[in-house]
Enzyme design. Structure first.
Site, PDB file in Angstrom:
ATOM      1  N   ASP A  28       6.013  -6.282  -0.500  1.00  0.00           N
ATOM      2  CA  ASP A  28       4.829  -5.601   0.024  1.00  0.00           C
ATOM      3  C   ASP A  28       4.224  -6.391   1.184  1.00  0.00           C
ATOM      4  O   ASP A  28       4.443  -7.596   1.315  1.00  0.00           O
ATOM      5  CB  ASP A  28       3.765  -5.454  -1.077  1.00  0.00           C
ATOM      6  CG  ASP A  28       4.203  -4.479  -2.148  1.00  0.00           C
ATOM      7  OD1 ASP A  28       5.112  -3.667  -1.886  1.00  0.00           O
ATOM      8  OD2 ASP A  28       3.633  -4.546  -3.254  1.00  0.00           O
TER       9      ASP A  28
HETATM   10  N1  URA Z   1       6.605  -5.792  -6.833  1.00  0.00           N
HETATM   11  C1  URA Z   1       5.464  -5.541  -6.177  1.00  0.00           C
HETATM   12  O1  URA Z   1       4.536  -4.956  -6.712  1.00  0.00           O
HETATM   13  N2  URA Z   1       5.387  -5.945  -4.887  1.00  0.00           N
HETATM   14  C2  URA Z   1       6.368  -6.606  -4.250  1.00  0.00           C
HETATM   15  O2  URA Z   1       6.217  -6.957  -3.083  1.00  0.00           O
HETATM   16  C3  URA Z   1       7.529  -6.877  -4.959  1.00  0.00           C
HETATM   17  C4  URA Z   1       7.628  -6.458  -6.254  1.00  0.00           C
END
Ligand code: URA
Length: 206
Positions: free
Chosen positions: A104
């Site tokens: 993310d």
């Molecule tokens: N799970 C999440 O919620 N965010 C990420 O960036 C990776 C795994």
């Protein structure tokens, strides 16, 4: 031994289907001789030409990036935010790199950049169950009962999560935060955040 249409495709000359057309049209030669057989098997040192131009094998590249927060895990962004490719030199970008999977925007950590599609697929395809470990900090104290359920499988809106592993690193009762390592076998969208939200915990750092 590599099939001829696969070599043409992996050199970036054409898709496999287009490569088959080129072969049928008699435009492909191996060591100077026209080959019109689909599936013809090549030796590693065979020289392949399309329209008498030698096709060069694309050098496969692999980089490990420590993605900072506030960077998007894609090759471009419509909102002009920083992308993982902004960390690559011009030389590296000639190889048409892309990230293997995603983190993310507000998540930091290891991300592989490559131009090797088969390798990328082996890393991210759910079939291979490759474990991925995230260091998570959440608001609140994670209960033992929630940990057990998180490990067993959580019913999210896109289905039950596969068995996971939780390793608690710190329960800070003063600031009411828990830090733990979560190892999951899948890579669903925002999976870690959603698994934590299920138990009422907001992720403050990932
Ligand atoms: N799970 C999440 O919620 N965010 C990420 O960036 C990776 C795994």
């Amino acid at each position: 031994m590599e099939r001829i249409q696969k070599r043409i495709a992996s050199c970036g000359v054409a898709s496999r289907r287009k490569a088959e057309e080129l072969i049928k049209e008699g435009r492909v030669k191996v060591n100077g001789v026209v080959v019109e057989t689909l599936g013809y098997k090549l030796n590693p040192n065979d020289e392949v030409t399309v329209d008498d131009v030698v096709i060069a094998k694309v050098q496969k590249q692999y980089y490990v990036l420590n993605k900072p927060r506030a960077v998007i895990s894609s090759v471009e962004d419509e909102h002009s935010r920083k992308t993982v490719l902004d960390f690559c030199s011009k030389e590296m970008l000639k190889d048409r790199l892309y990230p293997v999977g995603r983190l993310d925007y507000d998540t930091s950590g290891v991300l592989i950049l490559t131009n090797d599609g088969e390798f990328a697929n082996m890393i991210i395809h759910p079939r291979y169950h490759l474990p991925k470990t995230y260091r998570v900090m959440v608001n609140g104290i994670l209960e033992t009962e929630s940990i057990k359920k998180m490990e067993k499988g959580v019913e999210l809106e896109d289905g039950l999560t596969l068995p996971a592993k939780v390793r608690v690193r710190k329960k800070d009762f003063n600031i009411k935060k828990t830090t733990f390592d979560l190892t999951i076998q899948e890579g669903r969208n925002h999976q870690v955040k959603r698994m934590c939200e299920y138990f009422g915990h907001e992720v403050t750092s990932l």
